[in-house]
Design a protein around this motif. Structure first.
Motif, PDB file in Angstrom:
ATOM      1  N   GLY A 196       1.722   0.782  -0.655  1.00 56.36           N
ATOM      2  CA  GLY A 196       0.943   0.038  -1.442  1.00 56.36           C
ATOM      3  C   GLY A 196       0.161  -0.705  -1.036  1.00 56.36           C
ATOM      4  N   LEU A 197      -0.643  -0.587  -1.972  1.00 55.84           N
ATOM      5  CA  LEU A 197      -2.218  -2.049  -1.593  1.00 55.84           C
ATOM      6  C   LEU A 197      -2.101  -3.444  -1.938  1.00 55.84           C
ATOM      7  CD1 LEU A 197      -4.472  -3.032  -0.193  1.00 55.84           C
ATOM      8  CD2 LEU A 197      -5.992  -1.944  -1.626  1.00 55.84           C
ATOM      9  N   THR A 198      -0.984  -4.376  -1.038  1.00 61.12           N
ATOM     10  CA  THR A 198      -0.848  -5.530  -2.773  1.00 61.12           C
ATOM     11  C   THR A 198      -1.057  -6.814  -1.826  1.00 61.12           C
ATOM     12  OG1 THR A 198       0.468  -6.328  -3.157  1.00 61.12           O
ATOM     13  CG2 THR A 198       0.831  -5.618  -1.795  1.00 61.12           C
ATOM     14  N   VAL A 199      -0.826  -7.885  -1.942  1.00 62.02           N
ATOM     15  CA  VAL A 199      -0.723  -8.852  -1.659  1.00 62.02           C
ATOM     16  C   VAL A 199      -0.254 -10.492  -0.666  1.00 62.02           C
ATOM     17  CG1 VAL A 199      -3.048  -9.669  -2.642  1.00 62.02           C
ATOM     18  CG2 VAL A 199      -0.765 -10.483  -3.464  1.00 62.02           C
ATOM     19  N   LEU A 200       0.272 -10.547   0.536  1.00 62.11           N
ATOM     20  CA  LEU A 200       0.895 -11.253   0.859  1.00 62.11           C
ATOM     21  C   LEU A 200       1.243 -12.352   0.136  1.00 62.11           C
ATOM     22  CD1 LEU A 200       0.592 -10.678   4.571  1.00 62.11           C
ATOM     23  CD2 LEU A 200       2.218  -9.454   3.655  1.00 62.11           C
ATOM     24  N   PRO A 201       2.417 -13.075  -0.047  1.00 59.04           N
ATOM     25  CA  PRO A 201       3.774 -12.475   0.987  1.00 59.04           C
ATOM     26  C   PRO A 201       4.601 -10.592   0.040  1.00 59.04           C
ATOM     27  CG  PRO A 201       4.391 -14.654  -0.202  1.00 59.04           C
ATOM     28  CD  PRO A 201       3.089 -14.534  -0.663  1.00 59.04           C
TER      29      PRO A 201
END
Length: 294
Positions: free
Chosen positions: A144-149
């Motif tokens: 999955g391409l997501t954002v942290l955290p």
């Protein structure tokens, strides 16, 4: 019964001779004879009709020979296919990505990846950040391409590029000519937020709380361009990643940097912790890390 018994039997049937089969297989003739006797005893039938002059297959032998050659062919095909996967000649990566983010980060990387690994297919679907994590956890997508955290108990994460969040306002807004502003100065503004299933919703709310206020939410939407249109009609302001501003393409909008607090917006690839990950998926993660590292 094991695969070696079938290999020996097929060779004996082809050569019609234990001696010739032993020479072809580079084993001793007694080993071949012992293996064939064990196979006949296990199956409970005579496979080879042995006479002083020649060796022929019995009816049972013909049947076993037909099935054995198919099994050996499938085994060879399996070994070849596994080799192709190990060598990245074939495979599939099932990938999920946040809306718009994928179009910002991935096209060039995917094009370069396909040049290097033309046999690997990449299947992509869009999900909100929270739903994306659900699909990765359930295994319906590999990466999955997501954002942290991200949830470190469930996922391993490979950090990629980061960018800042900026305020978008109408061109006649009182801060439109400012280069930057602190978030605390916007406490009396009406905010247009993204809906709760999007990671940016929580990020913006938490940033406002760190700045000492609860944002006044005028509208919420799941569509980037609609958020831009709402701001353009002076219904409120919004905070968005800088890359999104370039896609809004609206002359009524102005961008203002947020000087404080620092709002982290770092992209990452996530995948299930302690679960099998295909050679193709691992190759893509490594490739993306090389080309999109922070």
């Amino acid at each position: 019964m094991d695969i070696r018994q079938l290999q020996y039997f097929v060779e004996v049937a082809k050569q019609k001779s234990f001696t010739k089969a032993a020479n072809t297989l580079h084993v001793s003739q007694p080993s071949i004879s012992k293996m064939m006797k064990a196979l006949e005893e296990e199956l409970g039938v005579v496979l080879l009709d042995r006479t002083e002059r020649k060796m022929e297959l019995t009816d049972a032998g013909e049947l076993v020979y037909d099935h054995a050659t198919k099994v050996l062919h499938l085994m060879d095909s399996l070994a070849l296919s596994i080799g192709e996967i190990r060598n990245m000649e074939r495979g599939r990566v099932k990938m999920g990505m946040m809306p718009t983010v994928g179009s910002f980060l991935l096209p060039n990387v995917i094009a370069l990846f396909k040049k290097q690994y033309p046999g690997i297919d990449i299947e992509m679907k869009e999900y909100s950040a929270k739903l994306l994590e659900v699909h990765v956890e359930q295994g319906s997508i590999d990466v999955g391409l997501t954002v942290l955290p991200a949830d470190t108990e469930k996922f391993d994460a490979v950090p990629l590029q980061a960018e800042d969040l900026v305020a978008i306002v109408h061109r006649e807004h009182w801060i439109s000519e400012r280069e930057s502003i602190s978030l605390a100065e916007l406490r009396e503004e009406a905010f247009i937020l993204f809906t709760e299933e999007y990671a940016i919703h929580d990020v913006v709310k938490q940033a406002c709380l760190r700045a000492g206020f609860e944002p006044q939410v005028a509208y919420m939407s799941s569509l980037w361009d609609f958020v831009g249109e709402l701001v353009a009609t002076q219904l409120g302001i919004s905070l968005v990643p800088r890359s999104i501003v370039r896609r809004l393409n609206n002359s009524e909008l102005r961008t203002v940097n947020i000087s404080s607090p620092k709002i982290d917006w770092q992209y990452a690839l996530i995948f299930r912790k302690d679960h099998y990950l295909s050679h193709a998926a691992r190759a893509f993660i490594s490739f993306a890390e090389q080309h999109l590292s922070p």
